[in-house]
Design a protein around this motif. Sequence first.
Motif, PDB file in Angstrom:
ATOM      1  N   GLY A   1     -17.157 -90.890  -9.534  1.00  0.00           N
ATOM      2  CA  GLY A   1     -18.526 -91.046 -10.002  1.00  0.00           C
ATOM      3  C   GLY A   1     -19.369 -89.795  -9.938  1.00  0.00           C
ATOM      4  N   TYR A   2     -18.783 -88.670  -9.542  1.00  0.00           N
ATOM      5  CA  TYR A   2     -19.550 -87.431  -9.440  1.00  0.00           C
ATOM      6  C   TYR A   2     -19.566 -86.677 -10.777  1.00  0.00           C
ATOM      7  CZ  TYR A   2     -19.486 -88.014  -4.360  1.00  0.00           C
ATOM      8  OH  TYR A   2     -19.667 -88.494  -3.087  1.00  0.00           O
ATOM      9  N   TYR A   3     -20.615 -85.896 -10.969  1.00  0.00           N
ATOM     10  CA  TYR A   3     -20.727 -85.073 -12.175  1.00  0.00           C
ATOM     11  C   TYR A   3     -21.513 -83.818 -11.834  1.00  0.00           C
ATOM     12  CZ  TYR A   3     -25.687 -85.936 -12.520  1.00  0.00           C
ATOM     13  OH  TYR A   3     -27.034 -85.948 -12.255  1.00  0.00           O
ATOM     14  N   GLU A   4     -21.399 -82.820 -12.673  1.00  0.00           N
ATOM     15  CA  GLU A   4     -22.290 -81.668 -12.654  1.00  0.00           C
ATOM     16  C   GLU A   4     -22.205 -80.971 -14.000  1.00  0.00           C
ATOM     17  OE1 GLU A   4     -21.036 -77.696 -10.932  1.00  0.00           O
ATOM     18  OE2 GLU A   4     -20.002 -79.075  -9.569  1.00  0.00           O
ATOM     19  N   LEU A   5     -23.280 -80.348 -14.399  1.00  0.00           N
ATOM     20  CA  LEU A   5     -23.304 -79.556 -15.631  1.00  0.00           C
ATOM     21  C   LEU A   5     -24.408 -78.518 -15.536  1.00  0.00           C
ATOM     22  CD1 LEU A   5     -25.893 -80.487 -17.570  1.00  0.00           C
ATOM     23  CD2 LEU A   5     -24.451 -82.468 -17.971  1.00  0.00           C
TER      24      LEU A   5
ATOM     25  N   SER B   1     -20.453-102.416 -20.154  1.00  0.00           N
ATOM     26  CA  SER B   1     -19.692-102.816 -18.973  1.00  0.00           C
ATOM     27  C   SER B   1     -20.487-102.652 -17.688  1.00  0.00           C
ATOM     28  CB  SER B   1     -18.401-101.986 -18.860  1.00  0.00           C
ATOM     29  OG  SER B   1     -17.591-102.154 -19.997  1.00  0.00           O
ATOM     30  N   TYR B   2     -21.647-101.999 -17.765  1.00  0.00           N
ATOM     31  CA  TYR B   2     -22.461-101.757 -16.581  1.00  0.00           C
ATOM     32  C   TYR B   2     -23.899-102.177 -16.828  1.00  0.00           C
ATOM     33  CZ  TYR B   2     -18.511 -98.573 -15.938  1.00  0.00           C
ATOM     34  OH  TYR B   2     -17.246 -98.049 -15.860  1.00  0.00           O
ATOM     35  N   TRP B   3     -24.568-102.574 -15.757  1.00  0.00           N
ATOM     36  CA  TRP B   3     -25.993-102.858 -15.804  1.00  0.00           C
ATOM     37  C   TRP B   3     -26.707-101.706 -15.111  1.00  0.00           C
ATOM     38  CZ3 TRP B   3     -29.497-105.289 -18.278  1.00  0.00           C
ATOM     39  CH2 TRP B   3     -30.752-105.571 -17.719  1.00  0.00           C
TER      40      TRP B   3
ATOM     41  N   PHE C   1     -25.721 -98.041 -10.794  1.00  0.00           N
ATOM     42  CA  PHE C   1     -25.346 -99.003 -11.824  1.00  0.00           C
ATOM     43  C   PHE C   1     -24.636-100.194 -11.179  1.00  0.00           C
ATOM     44  CE2 PHE C   1     -24.970 -96.038 -15.791  1.00  0.00           C
ATOM     45  CZ  PHE C   1     -26.297 -95.708 -15.649  1.00  0.00           C
ATOM     46  N   LEU C   2     -24.395-101.231 -11.975  1.00  0.00           N
ATOM     47  CA  LEU C   2     -23.710-102.430 -11.506  1.00  0.00           C
ATOM     48  C   LEU C   2     -22.562-102.766 -12.446  1.00  0.00           C
ATOM     49  CD1 LEU C   2     -23.669-105.014  -9.629  1.00  0.00           C
ATOM     50  CD2 LEU C   2     -25.100-106.097 -11.382  1.00  0.00           C
ATOM     51  N   HIS C   3     -21.340-102.873 -11.911  1.00  0.00           N
ATOM     52  CA  HIS C   3     -20.205-103.290 -12.726  1.00  0.00           C
ATOM     53  C   HIS C   3     -20.398-104.742 -13.173  1.00  0.00           C
ATOM     54  CE1 HIS C   3     -18.155 -99.804 -10.924  1.00  0.00           C
ATOM     55  NE2 HIS C   3     -17.269 -99.909 -11.895  1.00  0.00           N
ATOM     56  N   LEU C   4     -20.090-105.016 -14.423  1.00  0.00           N
ATOM     57  CA  LEU C   4     -20.139-106.372 -14.960  1.00  0.00           C
ATOM     58  C   LEU C   4     -18.726-106.814 -15.326  1.00  0.00           C
ATOM     59  CD1 LEU C   4     -23.259-106.062 -17.287  1.00  0.00           C
ATOM     60  CD2 LEU C   4     -23.172-106.929 -14.938  1.00  0.00           C
ATOM     61  N   TYR C   5     -18.483-108.126 -15.180  1.00  0.00           N
ATOM     62  CA  TYR C   5     -17.131-108.644 -15.398  1.00  0.00           C
ATOM     63  C   TYR C   5     -17.176-109.831 -16.359  1.00  0.00           C
ATOM     64  CZ  TYR C   5     -16.111-105.616 -11.479  1.00  0.00           C
ATOM     65  OH  TYR C   5     -15.982-104.517 -10.664  1.00  0.00           O
ATOM     66  N   PRO C   6     -16.089-110.031 -17.133  1.00  0.00           N
ATOM     67  CA  PRO C   6     -16.122-111.021 -18.223  1.00  0.00           C
ATOM     68  C   PRO C   6     -15.964-112.463 -17.752  1.00  0.00           C
ATOM     69  CG  PRO C   6     -13.972-109.958 -18.132  1.00  0.00           C
ATOM     70  CD  PRO C   6     -14.823-109.266 -17.113  1.00  0.00           C
ATOM     71  N   VAL C   7     -16.676-113.328 -18.469  1.00  0.00           N
ATOM     72  CA  VAL C   7     -16.572-114.777 -18.277  1.00  0.00           C
ATOM     73  C   VAL C   7     -16.526-115.421 -19.655  1.00  0.00           C
ATOM     74  CG1 VAL C   7     -17.775-116.859 -17.510  1.00  0.00           C
ATOM     75  CG2 VAL C   7     -17.771-114.818 -16.055  1.00  0.00           C
TER      76      VAL C   7
ATOM     77  N   LEU D   1     -18.501 -99.250  -5.520  1.00  0.00           N
ATOM     78  CA  LEU D   1     -17.543 -98.662  -6.455  1.00  0.00           C
ATOM     79  C   LEU D   1     -18.203 -97.534  -7.236  1.00  0.00           C
ATOM     80  CD1 LEU D   1     -15.911-101.872  -7.996  1.00  0.00           C
ATOM     81  CD2 LEU D   1     -14.796-100.256  -6.437  1.00  0.00           C
ATOM     82  N   PRO D   2     -17.470 -96.454  -7.501  1.00  0.00           N
ATOM     83  CA  PRO D   2     -18.015 -95.402  -8.358  1.00  0.00           C
ATOM     84  C   PRO D   2     -18.008 -95.833  -9.818  1.00  0.00           C
ATOM     85  CG  PRO D   2     -15.759 -94.877  -7.766  1.00  0.00           C
ATOM     86  CD  PRO D   2     -16.126 -96.117  -6.985  1.00  0.00           C
TER      87      PRO D   2
END
Length: 230
Positions: free
Chosen positions: A82-86, A106-108, A131-137, A43-44
């Motif tokens: 999930g892309y960026y540029e500057l 929300s991410y690790w 990164f890693l998405h984190l979800y609620p418990v 996932l992005p």
Amino acid sequence: MITIIKYLSILPLVFFLACEDSFEPAGIETRVFGRVYDDANELPIANQKLLVSEWNSVPQFSPGPNDDFVQYLDSTYTDINGYYELTFTTTGKGDLYFLEYEYDESYWNFYQSRVEIQNLGTDTTEVNYNFLHLYPVNLRITLAPDVENLPIRISPYFTNFRSTDWLTEVDKQYTRTILTDKNREERIRFIRTKSDGKNYQEFNYSLPATNTTELTEFEIYISNDDFVDF
């Protein structure tokens, strides 16, 4: 003797030149681009803020930090993929430049840190983050009436609790929300100080992988005998 005196007379000049500060010229434009992605879930990471910081490396001979923060020069957000540029411009006040990310619980981020941007004056600097998405418990925790040596500190892997969130009463159900990796089992530690005030005991609860992005709940009942020394 004359040679030694001459050497000692130029020594301060050598130290001065070695310690003289330097800066990158103002007006150098550099393009940075890349992607922030979650490989585990494929996932992005969308809408993640990224910043370019400017620092001044101060020469010194003693050990210790020698980089002074100057300012943030520019920032941007990742798009839905999930892309960026500057593109940022040097100011003449620093000589080190880093790409950083804004913390989001929300991410690790796997302890990934800021990345130095070395190719100043180019448009080829690519920096990617995993990164890693984190979800609620929801944890519904009950301390049995026989539990001693309160308070009990909760220590999950991804979530930090304040002391005001510790468990302080027995025979009562608490609800605490944590964020976790839905794909893996997680060890949750419940820690208390022994009556001697020096040593500790813990109870380890194995939270199974939830395998879902939805809010899930687990009931945890803790008795006094669950705690062991460590």
